[in-house]
Design a protein around this motif. Structure first.
Motif, PDB file in Angstrom:
ATOM      1  N   LEU A 196      31.825  28.056  47.613  1.00 53.57           N
ATOM      2  CA  LEU A 196      32.717  27.561  46.557  1.00 53.57           C
ATOM      3  C   LEU A 196      32.186  27.902  45.171  1.00 53.57           C
ATOM      4  O   LEU A 196      32.964  28.210  44.263  1.00 53.57           O
ATOM      5  N   ASP A 197      30.873  27.839  44.979  1.00 53.04           N
ATOM      6  CA  ASP A 197      30.299  28.188  43.668  1.00 53.04           C
ATOM      7  C   ASP A 197      30.661  29.618  43.296  1.00 53.04           C
ATOM      8  O   ASP A 197      31.103  29.904  42.174  1.00 53.04           O
ATOM      9  N   ASP A 198      30.441  30.547  44.249  1.00 51.84           N
ATOM     10  CA  ASP A 198      30.723  31.958  43.978  1.00 51.84           C
ATOM     11  C   ASP A 198      32.212  32.190  43.745  1.00 51.84           C
ATOM     12  O   ASP A 198      32.603  32.966  42.865  1.00 51.84           O
TER      13      ASP A 198
ATOM     14  N   LEU B 236      36.799  32.277  37.301  1.00 49.41           N
ATOM     15  CA  LEU B 236      36.636  32.180  35.850  1.00 49.41           C
ATOM     16  C   LEU B 236      36.393  33.537  35.210  1.00 49.41           C
ATOM     17  O   LEU B 236      36.591  33.696  33.998  1.00 49.41           O
ATOM     18  N   ALA B 237      35.953  34.517  35.992  1.00 54.77           N
ATOM     19  CA  ALA B 237      35.701  35.849  35.450  1.00 54.77           C
ATOM     20  C   ALA B 237      36.982  36.650  35.264  1.00 54.77           C
ATOM     21  O   ALA B 237      36.971  37.707  34.630  1.00 54.77           O
TER      22      ALA B 237
ATOM     23  N   ALA C 180      44.879  34.759  31.416  1.00 48.94           N
ATOM     24  CA  ALA C 180      46.159  34.342  31.992  1.00 48.94           C
ATOM     25  C   ALA C 180      46.087  34.186  33.503  1.00 48.94           C
ATOM     26  O   ALA C 180      46.941  33.537  34.110  1.00 48.94           O
ATOM     27  N   ASP C 181      45.086  34.795  34.144  1.00 50.21           N
ATOM     28  CA  ASP C 181      45.008  34.783  35.607  1.00 50.21           C
ATOM     29  C   ASP C 181      44.048  33.729  36.153  1.00 50.21           C
ATOM     30  O   ASP C 181      43.937  33.568  37.370  1.00 50.21           O
ATOM     31  N   LYS C 182      43.318  33.005  35.281  1.00 53.30           N
ATOM     32  CA  LYS C 182      42.293  32.082  35.764  1.00 53.30           C
ATOM     33  C   LYS C 182      42.859  30.992  36.676  1.00 53.30           C
ATOM     34  O   LYS C 182      42.199  30.531  37.594  1.00 53.30           O
ATOM     35  N   ALA C 183      44.102  30.556  36.415  1.00 49.15           N
ATOM     36  CA  ALA C 183      44.682  29.449  37.183  1.00 49.15           C
ATOM     37  C   ALA C 183      45.433  29.918  38.424  1.00 49.15           C
ATOM     38  O   ALA C 183      45.893  29.101  39.215  1.00 49.15           O
ATOM     39  N   ALA C 184      45.576  31.236  38.625  1.00 47.73           N
ATOM     40  CA  ALA C 184      46.334  31.745  39.765  1.00 47.73           C
ATOM     41  C   ALA C 184      45.583  31.499  41.065  1.00 47.73           C
ATOM     42  O   ALA C 184      44.344  31.508  41.101  1.00 47.73           O
ATOM     43  N   PRO C 185      46.299  31.257  42.167  1.00 48.29           N
ATOM     44  CA  PRO C 185      45.626  31.087  43.461  1.00 48.29           C
ATOM     45  C   PRO C 185      44.812  32.317  43.844  1.00 48.29           C
ATOM     46  O   PRO C 185      45.063  33.433  43.361  1.00 48.29           O
ATOM     47  N   VAL C 186      43.852  32.101  44.738  1.00 49.13           N
ATOM     48  CA  VAL C 186      42.973  33.166  45.216  1.00 49.13           C
ATOM     49  C   VAL C 186      43.424  33.586  46.608  1.00 49.13           C
ATOM     50  O   VAL C 186      43.728  32.741  47.452  1.00 49.13           O
TER      51      VAL C 186
ATOM     52  N   PRO D 181      44.013  27.307  46.086  1.00 51.88           N
ATOM     53  CA  PRO D 181      44.266  26.971  44.680  1.00 51.88           C
ATOM     54  C   PRO D 181      42.998  27.111  43.845  1.00 51.88           C
ATOM     55  O   PRO D 181      41.895  26.826  44.312  1.00 51.88           O
ATOM     56  N   ALA D 182      43.145  27.534  42.603  1.00 51.44           N
ATOM     57  CA  ALA D 182      41.988  27.724  41.725  1.00 51.44           C
ATOM     58  C   ALA D 182      41.452  26.392  41.191  1.00 51.44           C
ATOM     59  O   ALA D 182      40.252  26.252  40.937  1.00 51.44           O
ATOM     60  N   GLY D 183      42.332  25.410  41.025  1.00 48.31           N
ATOM     61  CA  GLY D 183      41.926  24.144  40.411  1.00 48.31           C
ATOM     62  C   GLY D 183      40.747  23.481  41.099  1.00 48.31           C
ATOM     63  O   GLY D 183      39.742  23.147  40.445  1.00 48.31           O
ATOM     64  N   PRO D 184      40.811  23.241  42.424  1.00 54.96           N
ATOM     65  CA  PRO D 184      39.669  22.604  43.097  1.00 54.96           C
ATOM     66  C   PRO D 184      38.379  23.408  42.989  1.00 54.96           C
ATOM     67  O   PRO D 184      37.289  22.836  42.955  1.00 54.96           O
ATOM     68  N   LEU D 185      38.486  24.745  42.940  1.00 56.74           N
ATOM     69  CA  LEU D 185      37.284  25.560  42.806  1.00 56.74           C
ATOM     70  C   LEU D 185      36.611  25.315  41.463  1.00 56.74           C
ATOM     71  O   LEU D 185      35.391  25.124  41.377  1.00 56.74           O
ATOM     72  N   ILE D 186      37.409  25.311  40.397  1.00 58.67           N
ATOM     73  CA  ILE D 186      36.849  25.117  39.059  1.00 58.67           C
ATOM     74  C   ILE D 186      36.317  23.693  38.902  1.00 58.67           C
ATOM     75  O   ILE D 186      35.278  23.470  38.283  1.00 58.67           O
ATOM     76  N   GLU D 187      37.020  22.711  39.493  1.00 62.51           N
ATOM     77  CA  GLU D 187      36.521  21.332  39.437  1.00 62.51           C
ATOM     78  C   GLU D 187      35.196  21.206  40.174  1.00 62.51           C
ATOM     79  O   GLU D 187      34.289  20.484  39.743  1.00 62.51           O
TER      80      GLU D 187
END
Length: 555
Positions: free
Chosen positions: A92-94, A100-101, A105-111, A124-130
């Motif tokens: 999850l860290d990676d 974030l890299a 405009a794309d930081k919040a898009a799903p992976v 979803p990107a949100g839980p990763l950043i949290e």
């Protein structure tokens, strides 16, 4: 032991459509699965994410398209940049750092996640950043080497107890002769001993928290004072020292962790309790009693400090203080990019004294102001001389916490720059994390005023446990100097991960990143690969008087 969470744990399988499919097909798929994060489209082997908010905006016509106009057009017409695709087993860290890299405009898009069996999912990107935010918060409150709480967490825990008017006791432990262990067995082995001592501290029964203040100094916090007597607390302290003494196997050698312990208790301010425990601990070292409880008589022993401070005033007036300069070199070219001014005391009876023997005592009195004024004046005068001779190298000077706490320091620096004719960009002021955290807002404001002069600002000893990451983003910094304790452990994979994280953070904040304490070329190579800009340490040069430094630079 459970496995660490991976990005595949967050992924939900999704449909992959061909880029030639009609857009109307996507709309039907979204309606069929209201919980879906979106659709993945494949175009010439590359995957693209069409997340639900983006598609709903298109179907609503807010991007200049109309549903009827788009219905039979190919999906290719609305594709964005190729998606971030990660293996399901990515940590999850990676995964969060990769998110974030991406461009803003794309930081919040799903992976996009490659799932087992050839399936594709979206996470979803949100839980990763949290998750990464929580990790950084943990790093800000805990010591990276031992996992114990750091000084900031001690302040929060003890502050809450004191605010509730609950008496506490601080047991301050300092390992004896730890430097000898480091010097004989190496820093990695010394760190191994610190971790084992920390484990024993954590396991000690009945405490309210175990903390590492830095180096070989630890604190155990008690909120149950038993009968409240000094005898009871001293017995607790002796049991604690027995528990942490080992012996511990280090590099095949059984090492006994001998220590001295100071105790202070009551409902006093935390700073007063720490000062009392520190005074008691040094009394235990001086008298070889192992454990001491703070008592008023110990204040008499501060007479030594007073004598030293008096001698320092004379030393300043008679020019006994002198500056040596240590180079900071470009990590890639080896060229000298700046110099750090380090004070020495040419004592008339004791010879050349290093700062550790007199600066701490100076910081406990107002003599530190006069001493810093002298250091600033000598360093700026020397830098101006080098500039006139054509060697335009910036010089860094440390500002101690008591000096940064004074408004006058801004005018002092401005006046000295004008007096000696040194361009402001040729001066760097270094502040420690503790200096800023003493009064964060006021310290930050003074640093802003210094920076407005054109002087660069560096955070020294970063990582020793004081600075919150949120505050770091608000400080007017140009450089970040990673504490040498991290540098000495950089060859350990786990420690390297922390160093890499700090490097990425510094790059994101557009800070020049400096590594202190570089003692060999393999360490220099690792730090250069990690993205450090400047390196400092004995491998590149010891602190030297200005005349020796100029000769070495000309050679």
């Amino acid at each position: 032991m459970t496995d660490a969470p991976v990005v595949g744990d967050l992924a939900t399988p999704v449909t992959v459509v061909d880029a030639d499919a009609e857009i109307g097909v996507i709309e039907a798929l979204l309606r069929a699965d209201p919980e879906s994060l979106g659709i993945v489209a494949s175009d010439a082997g590359r995957l693209h994410v069409l997340d639900r908010p983006y598609l709903e905006t298109i179907f609503a016509g807010r991007l200049g398209y109309g549903r009827a106009l788009l219905f039979h057009r190919p999906v290719r017409r609305i594709l964005k940049e190729p998606a971030l695709v990660l293996p399901a087993g990515a940590a999850l860290d990676d995964a969060a750092r990769a998110c974030l890299a991406r461009p803003g405009a794309d930081k919040a898009a799903p992976v996009v996640v490659d799932l087992p069996g050839g399936a594709v999912g979206l996470a979803p990107a949100g839980p990763l950043i949290e998750h990464l935010s929580r990790r950084y918060e943990t790093l800000a409150l805990h010591d990276a080497l031992t996992g114990l709480g750091n000084r900031r967490l001690l302040g929060e825990v003890a502050g809450a107890l004191l605010a509730a008017e609950k008496p506490i006791a601080l047991l301050l432990i300092d390992l004896d002769r730890f430097k000898e262990i480091n010097d004989s067995l190496g820093h990695a082995r010394g760190d191994q001993l610190l971790r084992q001592v920390a484990d024993e501290l954590s396991a000690f029964p009945g405490h309210a928290g175990a903390f590492r203040l830095g180096g070989d100094e630890f604190v155990l916090l008690l909120d149950d004072l038993g009968d409240g007597s000094g005898t009871y607390l001293e017995e607790v302290g002796r049991r604690l020292l027995r528990d942490i003494q080992g012996p511990f196997p280090v590099a095949g050698v059984p090492i006994t962790a001998e220590a001295s312990l100071g105790i202070a208790a009551g409902c006093l301010d935390l700073g007063d309790l720490l000062a009392g425990a520190d005074s008691a601990m040094y009394a235990a070292k001086r008298h070889r009693t192992t454990v001491e409880h703070w008592r008023p008589e110990l204040a008499a022993e501060s007479v030594t400090d007073l004598r030293l401070q008096s001698e320092l005033r004379t030393a300043i007036d008679q020019g006994q203080l002198e500056l040596h300069y240590q180079p900071l070199v470009d990590a890639r070219t080896g060229a000298v990019r700046s110099l750090e001014a380090l004070v020495r005391w040419r004592h008339p009876r004791q010879g050349l004294l290093l700062p550790g023997l007199f600066v701490p005592a100076a910081e406990r009195s107002d003599v530190i102001t006069a001493m810093t004024d002298r250091i600033l004046s000598d360093a700026i005068r020397q830098a101006a001389c080098w500039h006139r001779e054509g060697w335009r190298v910036p010089v860094a000077v440390n500002l101690p916490a008591p000096v940064l706490a004074q408004d006058r320091i801004v005018e002092v620096i401005a006046g000295l720059l004008a007096q000696h004719g040194l361009p402001s960009h040729a001066l760097i002021v270094e502040v420690t994390e503790s200096a800023v955290m003493t009064r964060p807002e006021r310290g930050a404001e003074r640093l802003r005023r210094i920076r407005e002069l054109g002087v660069r600002v560096a955070m020294d000893d970063f990582g020793t446990g004081y600075t919150s990451l949120a505050l770091l983003t608000r400080l007017p910094l140009d450089e970040l100097k990673l504490d040498q304790s991290f540098v000495h452990r950089v060859h350990d994979p786990r420690e390297r991960a922390i160093v890499d994280a700090v490097a990425r953070m510094a790059q994101g904040l557009e800070l020049t990143l400096v590594a202190e304490g570089v003692e060999d070329q393999p360490t220099a190579d690792v730090l250069t690969e990690a993205g450090f800009d400047l390196l400092q340490g004995y491998h590149f040069g010891r602190p030297m008087p200005p005349e020796m430094l100029a000769a070495a630079a000309a050679a």
